[in-house]
Design a protein around this motif. Structure first.
Motif, PDB file in Angstrom:
ATOM      1  N   THR A  47       0.985  -1.219   0.067  1.00  0.00           N
ATOM      2  CA  THR A  47      -0.071   0.170   0.063  1.00  0.00           C
ATOM      3  C   THR A  47       0.694   1.277  -0.009  1.00  0.00           C
ATOM      4  N   PHE A  48       0.404   2.476  -0.586  1.00  0.00           N
ATOM      5  CA  PHE A  48       1.116   3.400  -0.874  1.00  0.00           C
ATOM      6  C   PHE A  48       0.140   4.718  -0.319  1.00  0.00           C
ATOM      7  N   TYR A  49       0.522   5.712   0.477  1.00  0.00           N
ATOM      8  CA  TYR A  49      -0.229   6.321   0.880  1.00  0.00           C
ATOM      9  C   TYR A  49       0.320   8.162   0.470  1.00  0.00           C
ATOM     10  N   GLN A  50      -0.401   8.700   0.108  1.00  0.00           N
ATOM     11  CA  GLN A  50       0.067  10.101  -0.186  1.00  0.00           C
ATOM     12  C   GLN A  50       0.968  10.197  -1.332  1.00  0.00           C
ATOM     13  N   LEU A  51       0.672   9.677  -2.490  1.00  0.00           N
ATOM     14  CA  LEU A  51       1.481   9.605  -3.488  1.00  0.00           C
ATOM     15  C   LEU A  51       1.238  10.843  -4.409  1.00  0.00           C
ATOM     16  N   GLN A  57       0.536   9.015 -12.735  1.00  0.00           N
ATOM     17  CA  GLN A  57       0.516   8.965 -14.209  1.00  0.00           C
ATOM     18  C   GLN A  57       1.482   7.912 -14.638  1.00  0.00           C
ATOM     19  N   LEU A  58       2.504   7.812 -13.813  1.00  0.00           N
ATOM     20  CA  LEU A  58       3.378   6.509 -14.112  1.00  0.00           C
ATOM     21  C   LEU A  58       2.661   5.352 -14.053  1.00  0.00           C
ATOM     22  N   LEU A  59       1.791   4.739 -13.052  1.00  0.00           N
ATOM     23  CA  LEU A  59       0.935   3.896 -12.841  1.00  0.00           C
ATOM     24  C   LEU A  59       0.101   3.673 -14.181  1.00  0.00           C
ATOM     25  N   ALA A  60      -0.350   4.820 -14.816  1.00  0.00           N
ATOM     26  CA  ALA A  60      -1.189   4.661 -15.873  1.00  0.00           C
ATOM     27  C   ALA A  60      -0.448   4.349 -17.325  1.00  0.00           C
ATOM     28  N   GLU A  61       0.889   4.743 -17.235  1.00  0.00           N
ATOM     29  CA  GLU A  61       1.742   4.585 -18.267  1.00  0.00           C
ATOM     30  C   GLU A  61       2.415   3.308 -18.475  1.00  0.00           C
ATOM     31  N   ILE A  62       3.020   2.818 -17.512  1.00  0.00           N
ATOM     32  CA  ILE A  62       3.678   1.674 -17.374  1.00  0.00           C
ATOM     33  C   ILE A  62       3.028   0.278 -17.516  1.00  0.00           C
ATOM     34  N   PRO A  63       3.302  -0.580 -18.319  1.00  0.00           N
ATOM     35  CA  PRO A  63       2.449  -1.782 -18.563  1.00  0.00           C
ATOM     36  C   PRO A  63       2.493  -2.581 -17.189  1.00  0.00           C
ATOM     37  N   GLN A  64       1.109  -3.123 -16.871  1.00  0.00           N
ATOM     38  CA  GLN A  64       0.807  -3.829 -15.698  1.00  0.00           C
ATOM     39  C   GLN A  64       2.001  -4.918 -15.236  1.00  0.00           C
ATOM     40  N   HIS A  65       2.599  -5.649 -16.380  1.00  0.00           N
ATOM     41  CA  HIS A  65       3.305  -6.802 -16.105  1.00  0.00           C
ATOM     42  C   HIS A  65       4.477  -5.989 -15.426  1.00  0.00           C
ATOM     43  N   ILE A  66       5.131  -5.133 -16.179  1.00  0.00           N
ATOM     44  CA  ILE A  66       6.233  -4.542 -15.609  1.00  0.00           C
ATOM     45  C   ILE A  66       6.049  -3.912 -14.003  1.00  0.00           C
ATOM     46  N   LEU A  67       4.875  -3.331 -13.918  1.00  0.00           N
ATOM     47  CA  LEU A  67       4.553  -2.919 -12.320  1.00  0.00           C
ATOM     48  C   LEU A  67       4.582  -4.092 -11.334  1.00  0.00           C
ATOM     49  N   ASP A  68       3.914  -5.210 -11.863  1.00  0.00           N
ATOM     50  CA  ASP A  68       3.800  -6.532 -11.055  1.00  0.00           C
ATOM     51  C   ASP A  68       5.082  -6.844 -10.752  1.00  0.00           C
ATOM     52  N   ILE A  69       5.946  -6.881 -11.771  1.00  0.00           N
ATOM     53  CA  ILE A  69       7.438  -7.457 -11.581  1.00  0.00           C
ATOM     54  C   ILE A  69       8.239  -6.704 -10.643  1.00  0.00           C
ATOM     55  N   PHE A  91       7.988   2.196  -7.871  1.00  0.00           N
ATOM     56  CA  PHE A  91       7.657   3.010  -9.123  1.00  0.00           C
ATOM     57  C   PHE A  91       8.834   3.430 -10.085  1.00  0.00           C
ATOM     58  N   ASN A  92       9.923   4.002  -9.102  1.00  0.00           N
ATOM     59  CA  ASN A  92      11.058   4.327  -9.915  1.00  0.00           C
ATOM     60  C   ASN A  92      11.859   2.991 -10.531  1.00  0.00           C
ATOM     61  N   LEU A  93      11.772   1.815  -9.940  1.00  0.00           N
ATOM     62  CA  LEU A  93      12.119   0.655 -10.400  1.00  0.00           C
ATOM     63  C   LEU A  93      11.470   0.126 -11.918  1.00  0.00           C
ATOM     64  N   ALA A  94      10.137   0.338 -11.469  1.00  0.00           N
ATOM     65  CA  ALA A  94       9.169  -0.087 -12.689  1.00  0.00           C
ATOM     66  C   ALA A  94       9.689   0.792 -14.043  1.00  0.00           C
ATOM     67  N   ASP A  95       9.878   2.287 -13.681  1.00  0.00           N
ATOM     68  CA  ASP A  95      10.240   3.221 -14.654  1.00  0.00           C
ATOM     69  C   ASP A  95      11.570   2.829 -15.322  1.00  0.00           C
ATOM     70  N   HIS A  96      12.490   2.289 -14.613  1.00  0.00           N
ATOM     71  CA  HIS A  96      14.003   1.937 -15.010  1.00  0.00           C
ATOM     72  C   HIS A  96      13.819   0.650 -15.953  1.00  0.00           C
ATOM     73  N   ILE A  97      13.040  -0.301 -15.429  1.00  0.00           N
ATOM     74  CA  ILE A  97      12.941  -1.308 -16.304  1.00  0.00           C
ATOM     75  C   ILE A  97      12.131  -0.983 -17.761  1.00  0.00           C
ATOM     76  N   HIS A  98      11.200  -0.333 -17.705  1.00  0.00           N
ATOM     77  CA  HIS A  98      10.358   0.125 -18.769  1.00  0.00           C
ATOM     78  C   HIS A  98      11.365   0.817 -19.877  1.00  0.00           C
ATOM     79  N   PHE A  99      12.170   1.803 -19.050  1.00  0.00           N
ATOM     80  CA  PHE A  99      13.071   2.556 -19.974  1.00  0.00           C
ATOM     81  C   PHE A  99      14.223   1.624 -20.345  1.00  0.00           C
ATOM     82  N   MET A 154      22.222  -0.407  -8.101  1.00  0.00           N
ATOM     83  CA  MET A 154      22.359   0.979  -7.908  1.00  0.00           C
ATOM     84  C   MET A 154      21.017   1.537  -7.280  1.00  0.00           C
ATOM     85  N   HIS A 155      19.824   1.072  -7.954  1.00  0.00           N
ATOM     86  CA  HIS A 155      18.577   1.421  -7.451  1.00  0.00           C
ATOM     87  C   HIS A 155      18.125   0.988  -6.113  1.00  0.00           C
TER      88      HIS A 155
END
Length: 275
Positions: A47-51, A57-69, A91-99, A154-155
């Motif tokens: 769970t994540f409070y006060q995002l 926006q990142l949650l909406a852009e990154i594919p679901q399977h990358i967020l899950d991983i 979220f930072n790691l998901a963005d890096h994996i996607h990138f 490094m992440h």
């Protein structure tokens, strides 16, 4: 807990018993018709409070399977590392994996080198990164370069709570503001600092500055690709070089050509998003 808005099948915006909004991760929680009351809280894994808005926006852009991983990797890291992790690391790691996957497809000639120094300095983080890369490759059927072990390690290093980072935050924020001003002047644009694309750029910039401070810059022998990009994106290169000079004046360390190349990729992306 009330599930009030679907982000994807496994991520949803919820409201807890005290009426506070949060983002929850859990298998299938976004699948039923909304809104509904989730009575089995054992389905919730994170769970994540006060995002901040840009994370939505990142949650909406990154594919679901990358967020899950990413969530699975961070959950494992929380168990194996003694220090606390930045709560936004998923979220930072998901963005890096996607990138990383996008970069691999777009810049096929880019070479990345595994860092044995990082492996020696951060053995626990490196082992976690090896696990992460294997999981990504197995789940997504992609072949990542071995150097992604270094990047993901490094992440984990950066994601651990550090008093030093908090003490240096005002100086880093001032430096980032100066970089933003240089980009605005170079391209005659106005960056919207509330936008997701800007916050993503700032996140990458923080990692870049930290690598310089820790003397762990990328040195991956991409000379041919660097010169090709330098010629084809001359204005972006000039901006990156100016930023590198600013950082040299502030920190006393010169940026490598590989760091400049990464910086060019990120500058080019934020300018395209702005325009």
């Amino acid at each position: 807990m009330d599930v009030i808005k679907k982000i994807n099948n496994n991520v949803a915006v919820c409201r807890d018993a005290n009426g506070k909004e949060l983002v929850a991760f859990g298998k299938g929680i976004g699948f039923p018709k909304l809104p509904y009351e989730l009575t089995d809280l054992s389905q919730i894994t994170m769970t994540f409070y006060q995002l901040n808005n840009h994370y939505y926006q990142l949650l909406a852009e990154i594919p679901q399977h990358i967020l899950d991983i990413s969530a699975e990797i961070v959950k494992t890291a929380q168990i194996q590392l003694n220090n606390n992790l930045n709560p936004n690391m998923v979220f930072n790691l998901a963005d890096h994996i996607h990138f990383a996957i996008t970069r691999m497809q777009k810049y096929k000639d880019m070479k990345l080198v595994f860092s044995y120094d990082i492996e020696q300095l951060y053995p626990k983080e490196t082992e976690l990164a090896k696990y992460a890369v294997k999981l990504i490759q197995k789940t997504m059927h992609v072949t990542l370069p071995e150097a992604e072990i270094t990047n993901i390690a490094m992440h984990f290093v950066n994601g651990q709570a550090e008093i030093e980072q908090a003490e240096n935050a005002p100086n880093i924020d001032r430096l980032i503001d100066s970089v933003a001003n240089l980009i605005e002047d170079a391209f005659a644009v106005k960056l919207d600092k509330t936008e997701f694309s800007y916050n993503r750029f700032v996140m990458h910039l923080r990692y870049y500055i930290k690598r310089i401070q820790d003397e762990e810059q990328f040195m991956d022998s991409n000379e041919n690709l660097f010169h090709t990009m330098k010629e084809s994106m001359s204005k972006v290169y000039e901006c990156a070089a100016t930023i590198a000079k600013l950082i040299y004046r502030e920190l006393g360390i010169e940026s490598t050509d590989d760091e400049l190349m990464y910086l060019m990729i990120h500058i080019n992306r934020i300018i395209k998003n702005t325009q």
